[in-house]
Write a protein that holds these residues in place. Structure first.
Motif, PDB file in Angstrom:
ATOM      1  N   GLN A  68       0.838  -1.201  -0.087  1.00 48.58           N
ATOM      2  CA  GLN A  68       0.061   0.004   0.052  1.00 48.58           C
ATOM      3  C   GLN A  68       0.824   1.138   0.061  1.00 48.58           C
ATOM      4  O   GLN A  68       0.512   2.329  -0.886  1.00 48.58           O
ATOM      5  N   ALA A  69       1.875   1.114   0.920  1.00 45.16           N
ATOM      6  CA  ALA A  69       2.906   2.194   0.735  1.00 45.16           C
ATOM      7  C   ALA A  69       3.437   2.755  -0.721  1.00 45.16           C
ATOM      8  O   ALA A  69       3.560   3.747  -0.969  1.00 45.16           O
ATOM      9  N   PHE A  70       4.045   1.513  -1.281  1.00 45.58           N
ATOM     10  CA  PHE A  70       4.605   1.676  -2.345  1.00 45.58           C
ATOM     11  C   PHE A  70       3.585   2.238  -3.586  1.00 45.58           C
ATOM     12  O   PHE A  70       3.874   3.018  -4.353  1.00 45.58           O
ATOM     13  N   ASP A  71       2.488   1.717  -3.522  1.00 45.80           N
ATOM     14  CA  ASP A  71       1.375   2.071  -4.301  1.00 45.80           C
ATOM     15  C   ASP A  71       0.905   3.666  -4.350  1.00 45.80           C
ATOM     16  O   ASP A  71       0.750   4.416  -5.323  1.00 45.80           O
ATOM     17  N   GLN A  72       1.069   3.989  -2.968  1.00 49.16           N
ATOM     18  CA  GLN A  72       0.737   5.589  -2.617  1.00 49.16           C
ATOM     19  C   GLN A  72       1.908   6.472  -3.200  1.00 49.16           C
ATOM     20  O   GLN A  72       1.597   7.334  -3.754  1.00 49.16           O
TER      21      GLN A  72
END
Length: 77
Positions: A68-72
């Protein structure tokens, strides 16, 4: 879990007197219940299986958080 399902099935079959299970002694079912209790309360803890499940769940949550952090981060660029 399969042991618990087996116990539930045997209790139902014995209670409703289905086929050969009508003559099954209740002591066999009580014995399986005792075995399940010993397994889940003692043996599983001795073997570390309860902690292994918790670690696997933590690992899944961690991977989801990282993804999720990399996607954001990629969306901001």
């Amino acid at each position: 879990m399969p042991l618990i399902l087996l116990i539930v099935a045997l209790v139902a079959l014995r209670y409703f007197e289905v086929w050969k299970f009508a003559g099954l002694s209740w002591w066999w079912i009580v014995g399986l219940m005792a075995l399940a209790f010993v397994w889940f309360e003692y043996i599983e803890k001795i073997l570390g299986l309860d902690k292994k499940k918790e670690h696997n769940e933590d690992e899944k949550r961690r991977k989801a958080r990282v993804k999720q952090a990399f996607d954001q981060q990629n969306k901001k660029r």
